[in-house]
Every structure is written in C-alpha cells, then in structure tokens.
Design a protein around this motif. Structure first.
Motif, short mmCIF file in Angstrom:
data_model
loop_
_atom_site.label_atom_id
_atom_site.label_comp_id
_atom_site.label_asym_id
_atom_site.label_seq_id
_atom_site.Cartn_x
_atom_site.Cartn_y
_atom_site.Cartn_z
N SER A 106 18.22 -1.71 -6.95
CA SER A 106 17.30 -0.32 -7.06
C SER A 106 16.06 -1.22 -6.28
O SER A 106 16.21 -2.27 -6.82
CB SER A 106 17.52 0.64 -7.43
N PRO A 107 15.53 -0.13 -5.34
CA PRO A 107 14.44 -0.51 -5.11
C PRO A 107 13.79 -1.17 -5.75
O PRO A 107 13.55 -0.47 -6.94
CB PRO A 107 13.74 0.22 -4.09
N LEU A 108 13.04 -2.67 -5.53
CA LEU A 108 11.55 -2.72 -6.98
C LEU A 108 10.43 -1.30 -7.16
O LEU A 108 10.07 -1.18 -5.42
CB LEU A 108 11.22 -3.68 -6.61
N GLN A 109 9.63 -1.66 -8.00
CA GLN A 109 9.16 -1.07 -8.59
C GLN A 109 7.51 -1.05 -8.58
O GLN A 109 7.61 -2.21 -9.77
CB GLN A 109 8.27 0.51 -9.24
N SER A 110 6.39 -1.49 -7.50
CA SER A 110 5.06 -1.87 -7.82
C SER A 110 4.36 -1.20 -9.09
O SER A 110 4.72 -0.12 -9.59
CB SER A 110 4.41 -1.41 -6.86
N THR A 111 3.93 -2.26 -9.67
CA THR A 111 2.86 -1.79 -11.21
C THR A 111 1.78 -1.99 -10.76
O THR A 111 0.69 -1.43 -11.34
CB THR A 111 3.00 -2.25 -11.96
N ASN A 112 1.39 -2.20 -9.02
CA ASN A 112 -0.14 -1.60 -8.24
C ASN A 112 -1.25 -2.90 -9.46
O ASN A 112 -2.47 -2.33 -9.57
CB ASN A 112 -0.50 -0.74 -8.64
N LEU A 113 -0.60 -4.13 -9.86
CA LEU A 113 -1.56 -4.86 -10.54
C LEU A 113 -2.37 -5.40 -9.25
O LEU A 113 -3.40 -6.04 -9.60
CB LEU A 113 -0.81 -6.09 -10.76
N LEU A 114 -2.16 -5.02 -8.13
CA LEU A 114 -3.05 -5.80 -6.79
C LEU A 114 -3.80 -4.74 -6.01
O LEU A 114 -4.64 -4.67 -5.37
CB LEU A 114 -1.76 -6.47 -5.25
N SER A 115 -3.74 -3.69 -6.54
CA SER A 115 -4.61 -1.89 -6.13
C SER A 115 -6.24 -3.08 -5.52
O SER A 115 -6.93 -1.84 -5.14
CB SER A 115 -4.11 -1.80 -6.55
N ASN A 116 -6.56 -3.54 -6.62
CA ASN A 116 -7.98 -3.59 -7.25
C ASN A 116 -8.27 -5.13 -5.64
O ASN A 116 -9.43 -5.77 -6.03
CB ASN A 116 -8.68 -3.64 -8.52
N LEU A 117 -7.92 -5.12 -5.48
CA LEU A 117 -7.57 -6.26 -4.35
C LEU A 117 -8.21 -6.15 -2.70
O LEU A 117 -7.60 -5.35 -2.51
CB LEU A 117 -6.63 -7.66 -4.78
N ASP A 118 -9.66 -6.56 -2.32
CA ASP A 118 -9.74 -6.23 -1.11
C ASP A 118 -8.38 -6.86 -0.38
O ASP A 118 -8.33 -8.07 -0.31
CB ASP A 118 -10.39 -7.22 -0.88
N SER A 119 -8.14 -5.77 0.99
CA SER A 119 -6.98 -6.13 1.74
C SER A 119 -7.52 -4.85 2.79
O SER A 119 -7.80 -4.04 2.80
CB SER A 119 -5.82 -5.69 0.31
N PHE A 120 -6.49 -5.25 4.04
CA PHE A 120 -6.51 -4.41 5.37
C PHE A 120 -5.50 -5.00 5.82
O PHE A 120 -4.89 -5.99 5.83
CB PHE A 120 -7.58 -4.81 6.09
N ASP A 121 -5.13 -3.47 6.52
CA ASP A 121 -3.44 -4.14 7.21
C ASP A 121 -3.80 -4.17 8.46
O ASP A 121 -4.93 -3.53 9.28
CB ASP A 121 -2.99 -2.69 7.38
N LEU A 122 -3.38 -5.47 9.15
CA LEU A 122 -4.12 -5.80 10.39
C LEU A 122 -3.24 -4.79 11.63
O LEU A 122 -3.63 -5.26 12.84
CB LEU A 122 -3.10 -7.18 10.56
#
Length: 324
Positions: free
Chosen positions: A7-23
């Motif tokens: 089954s697909p893995l589920q994220s725990t959103n530990l990285l959601s507070n990091l600054d990021s942007f989609d290119l």
C-alpha cells in the motif's frame, strides 16, 4: 513480482514546516537552504517523509549543504529502508567501479573522462540521446539516488529531469491500457568494452552476471505513491518483447520523444557548490546538459536499490490521486 502489492506510504507531515517551493506543477521541489540534510538524519521519521516527498515530486533539491560522503551513503540507505525496500536490496555497486576505488565500491564518481563525454566535433550526439533512468538494466534497479557535485563549471552542466508519472498521464487511455500489457528488455550497452569484466554482485544477490540485462514492465507502479509511470528510457531500453522488431522500434521511438520533447513535464536544475539532488529513479528520467566543454564537473552519486519493477492493476495515476 510480489504476490501482494504494498500500500502507498502516508506522510506524517514532519517536513510541512520547512520552507519549500515547487519548480514546476508536475516535477521538482526545492527546499530552503536553511534545511540541512545532515540534521534530518537525526530526526525520527523525517527521512521517511523525505522519501515520500521525493517519490511524489520526482526530484527534490537542496542548496548550501554540508554533507559528507559517509552521511550521503547513510542518507540513501535510510531512504530505502524507511520506504520499504526489500531486505536484500542494498546500495548499488556500479559494474565498472574498480575494486580499489578511493571512495568505496558504493560511490559512483562523476567525471567527464570516466563517462567518455565527447564535447566537440561531429561525434557529439544530440543531448536527447542521454535520457535515462539509472541502472534500469539490473533485475533490481535503483530506487533513490543522491548526487552532489564538488566541482562545477562557471556555467553549463545543468541536469534535466522528467516525470514518468506525467508522461504516463499524458498518454491516451487506449495507449495506456496497451502499454500495461507489455514488457521491455533493458541492456547496459554503454558500459560494454573489449575485455571488461563487470563487478558482481551489484548490491543485490540477483544483480549478477556479465550481460547487464533485465526485463521490466513498460508501465511501473511506484510502491511509495501507488502511482503508475512510464518505465522506458532511450539509453538502456532496447526492445519491447511482445512486439516485432519494427513495431518495437517505432513505439519506443515515440515514447522516447514523448519524454524528451514535452518540456512541460521536465524541470531543469542549475548546480551550485553545495547543491544536492535526490530523485526517485522509479518515476523519473534525467539527462545532463553537456555544454560545459572541458571544464570540471565532478562529484559523487550513490544509489539505493529497490524492488523488482512491477505493475499493479489496482494502482492509479498521479492525476487521479491528486484529484481525489
């Protein structure tokens, strides 16, 4: 092929507070330079969420990193472990790596002279001929790859990645259904040379032998996301097994151009000292831009091995998943 598909893995959103942007909309995410990969190694669950992010976005970029080769090897190992790789799959040993390699057998040194790049004259091929997915000629090919460059030219030498998920989604439903019934033979021909003996085993007990040949499905399910992706590439995919040679050549030519000519499913990355790219070879293709002449472009790449490629009829597409 597994008897039951993961089954697909589920994220725990530990990285959601990091600054990021989609290119781009379909592939490529860059995290802020304030995020150090070495620190993620010490945070429980963070590497698993990073693996999920890489598989979803295809390739993730980091800048201004301080990451030793030892930490690079540790990170790619944990990426594989946290994302559910088979226990027999370790780090890849490139078939041409010398026994006395200074950095060890699991580190692939990137150098123009080792890759036999021809920069000038009539022998220089079209850049699109270099699109590939790493080591698809192995029975158990690459899952994650990490590349850091230690020497870069003043300009040039960018790397371009393309999304296998978006490449699949852009095909017509009729063609998708047909490709899902087919397999292809992948061969490591670029590494053949008179008298050369390849390293063996190469990170997995079944990655052995001197023919560098494997058969994989044309449409592959990524176990981390559960998404379908196109799994053929111009460098290593030589024949669609269920078709005549003419049919195979024509269909492969179309699929190769489908990836290389659609720039809206690609992302281009300009390297800087301290930049690192992490990508999922199950769901991307990539190609170096060989426009830097004889200037140095050197670094280290490490690869974790994943599962034997498979197609899960119950899996869905990236677009279907995002709509849901």
């Amino acid at each position: 092929m597994p008897s039951s598909f993961p089954s697909p893995l589920q994220s725990t959103n530990l990285l959601s507070n990091l600054d990021s942007f989609d290119l781009t909309p379909s592939i490529g995410t860059e995290l802020s330079s304030s995020t150090q990969l070495s620190s993620l190694l010490t945070q429980p669950g963070a590497v698993k969420d990073l693996a999920i992010l890489v598989s979803q976005r295809g390739v993730v970029f980091f800048r201004d990193q301080v990451l030793s080769t030892k930490e690079q090897l540790q990170l790619v190992t944990v990426l594989g472990e946290e994302s559910g790789k088979p226990k027999e799959s370790g780090l890849h040993v490139h078939p041409t790596t010398e026994e006395t390699s200074e950095l060890g057998s699991e580190v692939r040194t990137i150098k123009p002279d080792l890759d036999k790049v021809r920069y000038y004259g009539l022998e220089r091929p079209r850049a699109a001929k270099a699109w590939h997915s790493d080591i698809s000629f192995e029975p158990f090919p690459s899952a994650y790859a990490i590349l850091k460059l230690n020497h870069i030219p003043e300009t040039g030498g960018d790397t371009v990645w393309a999304s296998a998920h978006e490449a699949y989604d852009r095909l017509s439903p009729a063609l998708q259904a047909f490709l899902e019934t087919l397999t292809a033979t992948h061969v490591g021909e670029p590494f053949f040379a008179p008298g050369r003996v390849f390293r063996s085993p190469r990170g997995h007990p079944e990655n052995v032998g001197q023919d560098l040949k494997a058969v994989h499905p044309l449409i592959r399910t990524n176990p981390v996301t559960g998404w379908r992706g196109l799994y053929v590439n111009r460098v290593f995919t030589k024949r669609i097994n269920e078709l005549s040679l003419d049919e195979s050549d024509h269909l492969l030519s179309y699929l190769f151009e489908h990836v290389s000519q659609n720039h809206d499913l690609q992302v281009r990355f300009k390297w800087q000292i301290g930049s690192i790219a992490i990508w999922d070879n199950r769901s991307t293709f990539h190609c170096v831009t060989q426009d830097y002449g004889s200037f140095p472009r050197e670094g280290e790449r490490v690869i974790s091995l994943g599962e034997r490629p498979y197609f899960d009829p119950a899996s869905g597409s990236r677009r279907e998943s995002l709509r849901a």
